[in-house]
Scaffold this active site. Structure first.
Site, PDB file in Angstrom:
ATOM      1  N   GLU A  17     -82.054  20.097 -99.332  1.00 47.63           N
ATOM      2  CA  GLU A  17     -81.397  21.369 -99.032  1.00 47.63           C
ATOM      3  C   GLU A  17     -82.119  22.554 -99.650  1.00 47.63           C
ATOM      4  O   GLU A  17     -81.822  23.698 -99.313  1.00 47.63           O
ATOM      5  CB  GLU A  17     -79.957  21.351 -99.549  1.00 47.63           C
ATOM      6  CG  GLU A  17     -79.067  20.439 -98.745  1.00 47.63           C
ATOM      7  CD  GLU A  17     -77.755  20.162 -99.455  1.00 47.63           C
ATOM      8  OE1 GLU A  17     -76.821  19.764 -98.766  1.00 47.63           O
ATOM      9  OE2 GLU A  17     -77.671  20.327-100.678  1.00 47.63           O
ATOM     10  N   ASP A 222     -70.554  14.757 -91.960  1.00 48.02           N
ATOM     11  CA  ASP A 222     -69.911  13.486 -91.600  1.00 48.02           C
ATOM     12  C   ASP A 222     -68.411  13.721 -91.506  1.00 48.02           C
ATOM     13  O   ASP A 222     -67.916  14.783 -91.866  1.00 48.02           O
ATOM     14  CB  ASP A 222     -70.225  12.417 -92.662  1.00 48.02           C
ATOM     15  CG  ASP A 222     -69.788  12.853 -94.057  1.00 48.02           C
ATOM     16  OD1 ASP A 222     -70.639  13.366 -94.801  1.00 48.02           O
ATOM     17  OD2 ASP A 222     -68.587  12.727 -94.386  1.00 48.02           O
TER      18      ASP A 222
HETATM   19  N1  ADE Z   1     -70.445  15.366 -99.080  1.00 48.89           N
HETATM   20  C1  ADE Z   1     -70.807  15.116 -97.812  1.00 48.89           C
HETATM   21  N2  ADE Z   1     -69.987  14.230 -97.238  1.00 48.89           N
HETATM   22  C2  ADE Z   1     -69.057  13.918 -98.173  1.00 48.89           C
HETATM   23  C3  ADE Z   1     -67.965  13.043 -98.188  1.00 48.89           C
HETATM   24  N3  ADE Z   1     -67.664  12.306 -97.115  1.00 48.89           N
HETATM   25  N4  ADE Z   1     -67.238  12.966 -99.331  1.00 48.89           N
HETATM   26  C4  ADE Z   1     -67.562  13.680-100.413  1.00 48.89           C
HETATM   27  N5  ADE Z   1     -68.605  14.517-100.459  1.00 48.89           N
HETATM   28  C5  ADE Z   1     -69.351  14.631 -99.343  1.00 48.89           C
END
Ligand code: ADE
Length: 263
Positions: A17, A222
């Site tokens: 990033e 996600d």
């Molecule tokens: N950062 C990116 N995805 C995440 C997730 N599913 N849980 C916690 N932090 C995250």
């Protein structure tokens, strides 16, 4: 009274990033402190200090405190990824925090659930002006840069069709959320929750305690369910790096325009 020159601390949790920003930096100088590299320099005419916090609330808190105390930043921005939690929040969308809550803070029966002891707060608000500027940067990025920043193949792979900008509540905890059931619990405890991640609310608490304005933006990598770990790794490599670079570019350019009265 002399005003302190503005210096923006830019924190990210993972290397991909921030790599592009560091490459682009002018007058870059790296100072190593407590297992972190703090890179000072200039980006698009703004004085900045870039650093990787690593993952989790403690890592983010120590990094933020060092940025403020040792590197004298006057404001803090965090760019990173998060799991989507809001009903209409999709992979590729951007969530800009209005408020942050530590979803794993639980000092009951001494203090109410989520309240950070001795602050009387269970959520910390971001700086309105910085947040508005970040939302502006997000919208400009999505409308003007997305098509060129990512290949058509990657946009197809991650199904990035017309990503949106949301603003609202982000929850942070020392937990990578990867079960729909766990996400469901958090959503029912925290109405309005848009995204889950592992650092933002710690950055928020430290900035609040030091009286430093801050803003936080998260790209949704996600859906915080069973596939989240796989999606997260692929997404960071291909997409998050581009999002972070162009968001910060847009933010700094807009700032420079405001400073000089142009744009
Ligand atoms: N950062 C990116 N995805 C995440 C997730 N599913 N849980 C916690 N932090 C995250």
């Amino acid at each position: 009274m002399q005003t302190r020159q503005r210096r923006i601390g830019i924190i990210s949790a993972v290397h991909q990033e921030q790599a592009g920003l560091i490459e682009h930096m002018e007058q870059a100088n790296t100072v190593h402190c407590a297992m972190r590299d703090y890179v000072t320099g200039r980006l698009w005419n703004q004085e900045v200090v870039c650093v990787l916090s690593r993952m989790g609330k403690v890592a983010a808190a120590t990094t933020t405190a060092t940025l403020i105390e040792r590197f004298q930043v006057t404001e803090v921005l965090f760019t990173g990824v998060a799991g989507g939690a809001g009903e209409h929040v999709r992979v590729g969308d951007l969530v800009v925090a209005e408020q942050l809550i530590q979803h794993d803070m639980d000092c009951r029966p001494l203090f109410p659930r989520f309240e950070v002891p001795l602050t009387r707060l269970d959520r910390f608000s971001t700086d309105q002006q910085l947040t508005n500027q970040l939302v502006h940067a997000c919208s400009s990025f999505l409308s003007h840069d997305l098509e060129t920043a990512l290949t058509q193949e990657d946009r197809g792979l991650f199904q990035l069709h017309a990503p949106q900008v949301h603003r609202g509540l982000i929850g942070s905890g020392d937990e990578f959320i990867h079960h729909a059931e766990r996400l469901g619990q958090l959503r029912s405890m925290l109405p309005g929750l848009l995204a889950v991640e592992m650092e933002g609310a710690a950055v928020a608490q430290v900035c609040f305690e030091f009286g430093i304005p801050f803003a936080i933006v998260r790209t949704i990598s996600d859906s915080a369910d069973a596939g989240s770990a796989i999606d997260f790794m692929r997404f960071i490599d291909k997409v998050a790096s581009q999002y972070a670079f162009h968001l910060i570019r847009r933010f700094c350019e807009h700032r420079t325009g405001l400073d000089t009265g142009v744009g």
